[in-house]
Scaffold this motif. Structure first.
Motif, PDB file in Angstrom:
ATOM      1  N   SER A  18       0.816  -1.219   0.000  1.00  0.00           N
ATOM      2  CA  SER A  18       0.000   0.000   0.000  1.00  0.00           C
ATOM      3  C   SER A  18       0.852   1.273   0.000  1.00  0.00           C
ATOM      4  O   SER A  18       0.480   2.277   0.600  1.00  0.00           O
ATOM      5  CB  SER A  18      -0.947   0.017   1.203  1.00  0.00           C
TER       6      SER A  18
ATOM      7  N   TYR B 164       2.656   4.723  -1.051  1.00  0.00           N
ATOM      8  CA  TYR B 164       2.291   5.933  -1.799  1.00  0.00           C
ATOM      9  C   TYR B 164       3.508   6.385  -2.613  1.00  0.00           C
ATOM     10  O   TYR B 164       3.952   5.671  -3.488  1.00  0.00           O
ATOM     11  CB  TYR B 164       1.809   7.032  -0.853  1.00  0.00           C
TER      12      TYR B 164
ATOM     13  N   LEU C 251      -4.097   1.873  -6.106  1.00  0.00           N
ATOM     14  CA  LEU C 251      -4.968   1.930  -4.914  1.00  0.00           C
ATOM     15  C   LEU C 251      -5.305   3.362  -4.547  1.00  0.00           C
ATOM     16  O   LEU C 251      -5.890   3.619  -3.504  1.00  0.00           O
ATOM     17  CB  LEU C 251      -4.258   1.271  -3.714  1.00  0.00           C
ATOM     18  N   TYR C 252      -4.906   4.299  -5.386  1.00  0.00           N
ATOM     19  CA  TYR C 252      -5.052   5.703  -4.991  1.00  0.00           C
ATOM     20  C   TYR C 252      -6.491   6.169  -4.924  1.00  0.00           C
ATOM     21  O   TYR C 252      -6.808   7.100  -4.208  1.00  0.00           O
ATOM     22  CB  TYR C 252      -4.263   6.603  -5.944  1.00  0.00           C
ATOM     23  N   ASN C 253      -7.344   5.540  -5.720  1.00  0.00           N
ATOM     24  CA  ASN C 253      -8.739   5.917  -5.599  1.00  0.00           C
ATOM     25  C   ASN C 253      -9.554   4.713  -5.207  1.00  0.00           C
ATOM     26  O   ASN C 253      -9.348   3.607  -5.709  1.00  0.00           O
ATOM     27  CB  ASN C 253      -9.235   6.586  -6.870  1.00  0.00           C
ATOM     28  N   PHE C 254     -10.443   4.952  -4.279  1.00  0.00           N
ATOM     29  CA  PHE C 254     -11.192   3.877  -3.656  1.00  0.00           C
ATOM     30  C   PHE C 254     -12.013   3.129  -4.691  1.00  0.00           C
ATOM     31  O   PHE C 254     -12.760   3.713  -5.462  1.00  0.00           O
ATOM     32  CB  PHE C 254     -12.094   4.437  -2.567  1.00  0.00           C
ATOM     33  N   ASN C 255     -11.859   1.831  -4.692  1.00  0.00           N
ATOM     34  CA  ASN C 255     -12.497   0.996  -5.701  1.00  0.00           C
ATOM     35  C   ASN C 255     -12.743  -0.349  -5.039  1.00  0.00           C
ATOM     36  O   ASN C 255     -11.867  -0.877  -4.360  1.00  0.00           O
ATOM     37  CB  ASN C 255     -11.490   0.857  -6.852  1.00  0.00           C
ATOM     38  N   ILE C 256     -13.923  -0.893  -5.248  1.00  0.00           N
ATOM     39  CA  ILE C 256     -14.277  -2.108  -4.533  1.00  0.00           C
ATOM     40  C   ILE C 256     -13.328  -3.263  -4.850  1.00  0.00           C
ATOM     41  O   ILE C 256     -13.061  -4.125  -4.021  1.00  0.00           O
ATOM     42  CB  ILE C 256     -15.743  -2.517  -4.809  1.00  0.00           C
TER      43      ILE C 256
ATOM     44  N   ALA D  52     -10.666  -3.695  -2.279  1.00  0.00           N
ATOM     45  CA  ALA D  52     -11.007  -3.943  -0.877  1.00  0.00           C
ATOM     46  C   ALA D  52     -11.097  -5.441  -0.623  1.00  0.00           C
ATOM     47  O   ALA D  52     -11.742  -6.160  -1.383  1.00  0.00           O
ATOM     48  CB  ALA D  52     -12.343  -3.275  -0.552  1.00  0.00           C
TER      49      ALA D  52
END
Ligand code: FMN
Lengths: 448, 225
Positions: B159, B161, B216-221, B224
């Motif tokens: 994860s 950045y 992973l920078y923008n939340f996406n199912i 998860a």
């Protein structure tokens, strides 16, 4: 619809299932359409046993009341008397809970500082670090030390009047945070040391300690850095209040902050908000019992939160053994969040005043939970501060009114004996006798 | 030079003497003897002083350091130089878990190996490890540089950045969203400087660079689980 079919046979009335309610079905359809769980702000919306299920008894022949308005009823509280050189002295036992800059705008943080300072109480930073608006306008500011450590630095740590090590929050014990890209302005990105516009996760675990033994050493480090001057609070969500309180005290906390499941959040999964954690009503007595078992009740102070709205709620928390309360959602409402004056705009966002909870999206018509400059400009921090002060004053007066009626010259003198419970659930959770009886479920010696 | 016997005088006296340095004296070099694994040694310093710890330390040595140079002539316990802002921390021996956690700046040099979660949530610090690093190192690393002259354990850079990871040896596995990246001339230059500051004689060309795939920078199912 006619209740008789055309052939004359009576028709069964259509019945909406209580299990598959309209809102459950709508959520199933939303999930089926999107494949993504619902994220929102706020606290649990379902009804759970709460302070409304308790009543005060008031004075009678055996209890002597104090004269309303006239006789003294103290409200002050000192937090952090155990180890800190400079404990926090507050005029009222109602504090402002930690809410992150990023979730809230700079002016909203300023308003919280102004209102709290006028009322003689403290505010708390939140995820994302300390802002000048807040430090500048808060006479007493508690600095949160969070798993993400966004914006954490020793200079701000030393500017704080107390440090709150956040282990958990009632809305999401065991969960981290989420700040969506729409709210990551240049300033928020810079404070958090992350690229602009990306969705930011806040970790659910601290990066450099794991259990209570480590936490004790972490607290030693924080005290050494701040020369043992300021109190150290530990904030936990309402999960296992007896054990969490015991371990927090063992780790060296001066103050335990206990946040029940109704507690608000800036953003997390709805399933987390509604299904994890215990209501605050069920947590307070357990935390107090832990403190009493350790001989630390009133030596380590207990601050409770999660759905505190009125002076009656404050008085009930105190009667159950808390030293102070914290408010989040109620403070935002006092500032103007979810105000019906913005109803047209709430409608455009597909919601209504009082139900708006998409705080993470940054489109708040009231200009509070946003980083959008145009929306932020709608909110006046001076007026907001005045409103918050008024509200805190009213809550304090209400709590005093109740305390006087119970014959108490200090809010801290309220006690469980001043209460009765309206429901079996509340009686069991708060260990307060059911109204009209001298019994509560689990009362020692009663066999139940 | 001042010599401070930690066992005899205690932690509070040590840290308050070191904190007083900025304003009240021009004593710039301190030797701390008998550290014996004590926690929170030389934490929260904020002056250009030099502290030599003659032995091994417990948790959080040099935590939140600013400006100072802290040299541990032994091994360091968990969280050494955590949240460092600036200055230099050198560990002659090994470092335990979370070395340099959340550090915002400055340089952390570990001459031996570092355990798991080295550089976790780092926010701008430079970390140079002469030996190996354990699993989950550079977890959620935001910015700064982690140089590993030896090998890296499982889930390196999970994860991650915008931090840069340079590893000379093997990487047991990469964490979610961490990928190998092209080593361009500007990276070799950055790495050469880090190696020099870290006192390593390794060659920049021997390293591979790892960083974020930014998926992973923008939340996406789909991200998860
Ligand atoms: C907008 C918002 C942001 C919050 N941010 C944080 C935070 O950064 N850190 C934290 O510990 N709690 C945070 N909380 C939780 C509050 O500190 C507090 O526990 C909760 O709001 C109390 O419950 P109440 O909202 O019913 O008063 C936040 C709550 C809200 C409503």
């Amino acid at each position: 619809m006619k209740d008789v079919k055309s052939n004359g046979i009576p028709r069964t009335t259509p019945i909406q299932s209580a299990t598959f309610s309209q809102s459950i079905n709508a959520e199933i359809r939303r999930a089926a359409a999107t494949g993504i769980y619902d994220i929102r702000g706020g606290g649990a919306k379902r009804k759970v046993p709460h302070f409304d299920d308790l009543l005060f008894l008031g004075a009678s022949i055996s209890r002597y009341p104090l004269e309303g308005y006239r006789e003294k009823c103290e409200t002050s509280v000192t937090l952090g008397t155990r180890h800190a050189e400079n404990p926090i002295e507050l005029d009222i036992p109602i504090t402002i809970a930690g809410m992150s800059f990023g979730a809230l705008s700079g002016p909203a943080k300023e308003a919280l500082g102004r209102g709290a300072t006028l009322a003689g109480t403290s505010t708390t930073t939140g995820d994302g670090g300390m802002t000048q608006e807040e430090r500048g306008h808060s006479n007493k500011l508690v600095y949160q030390y969070l798993p993400s450590r966004y914006g954490m630095n020793p200079d701000d740590l030393r500017k704080a009047d107390a440090i709150e090590v956040v282990v958990g929050q009632g809305a999401k014990p065991g969960g981290g945070g989420m700040l969506l890209g729409q709210k990551i302005s240049d300033r928020v990105a810079e404070m958090r040391n992350l690229p602009k516009g990306i969705d930011q996760r806040s970790a659910c675990r601290h990066p450099d300690w794991t259990g209570p033994d480590d936490l004790e050493i972490k607290i030693l480090e924080l005290r050494e850095i701040t020369s043992w001057k300021v109190p150290i609070y530990i904030k936990v969500g309402g999960a296992r209040p007896y054990f969490d309180t015991t371990l927090a005290v063992k780790a060296g906390a001066d103050v335990v902050v206990l946040d029940g499941m109704q507690g608000g959040t800036a953003a997390t999964q709805d399933v987390f908000i509604e299904h994890v954690g215990q209501p605050i009503l069920a947590c307070i007595r357990e935390a107090v019992r832990a403190l009493q078992d350790l001989g630390m009740h009133r030596e380590v102070q207990l601050v409770v939160s999660g759905g505190v709205r009125t002076g009656a709620d404050v008085a009930k928390c105190m009667a159950l053994g808390a030293d102070a309360v914290a408010i989040g959602t109620a403070a935002l409402i006092a500032l103007g969040d979810n105000d019906p004056r913005w109803e047209d705009e709430y409608q455009k966002l597909g919601t209504t005043a009082g139900a708006y909870d998409d705080w993470h999206e940054g489109n708040d018509p009231a200009g509070i939970t946003t980083q959008d400059p145009d929306l932020m400009a709608r909110f006046d921090p001076i007026e907001g501060g005045r409103r918050l002060n008024n509200y805190l004053k009213v809550m304090t007066l209400e709590a005093q009114t109740i305390a006087r009626a119970c014959g108490k010259n200090h809010l801290h003198n309220l006690e469980p004996e001043d209460l009765c419970a309206l429901t079996m659930e509340a009686a069991a959770m708060a260990r307060i006798p059911l109204a009209g009886t001298d019994w509560y479920p689990g009362k020692p010696g009663t066999g139940y | 030079m001042q010599t401070f016997d930690l066992e005899a005088e205690g932690l509070r006296a040590l840290n308050s003497a070191l904190h007083a340095q900025a304003s009240t004296t021009n004593q710039t070099v301190w030797d701390v003897v008998n550290p014996k694994g004590s926690h929170a040694i030389a934490v929260g310093l904020d002056a250009p002083i030099e502290v030599n710890v003659k032995g091994s330390t417990g948790y959080y040595c040099a935590g939140m350091n600013k400006q100072a140079t802290v040299h541990v002539h032994g091994s360091a316990g968990p969280g050494v130089a955590e949240n460092m802002m600036s200055g230099t921390v050198v560990i002659e021996g090994d470092a335990s878990q979370y070395a340099g956690a959340t550090g915002h700046g400055g340089t952390l040099i570990i001459k031996g190996n570092a355990s798991s979660r080295c550089g976790i949530s780092m926010k701008g610090i430079d970390i140079v490890v002469h030996g190996n690093v354990g699993h989950m190192s550079a977890f959620m690393a935001q910015s700064g540089n982690l140089v590993v002259c030896g090998d890296a354990g499982d889930a390196l850079g999970d994860s991650i950045y915008e931090a840069r990871l340079f590893v000379r040896g093997s990487v047991k596995s990469l964490g979610a969203d961490c990928i190998e990246k092209e080593m361009r001339p500007e990276h070799l230059e950055i790495l050469a400087d880090l190696l020099e500051r870290g006192g390593c004689d390794a060659k920049p060309e021997e390293f591979k660079r790892y960083g974020s795939a930014r998926t992973l920078y923008n939340f996406n199912i789909d991200n998860a689980y």
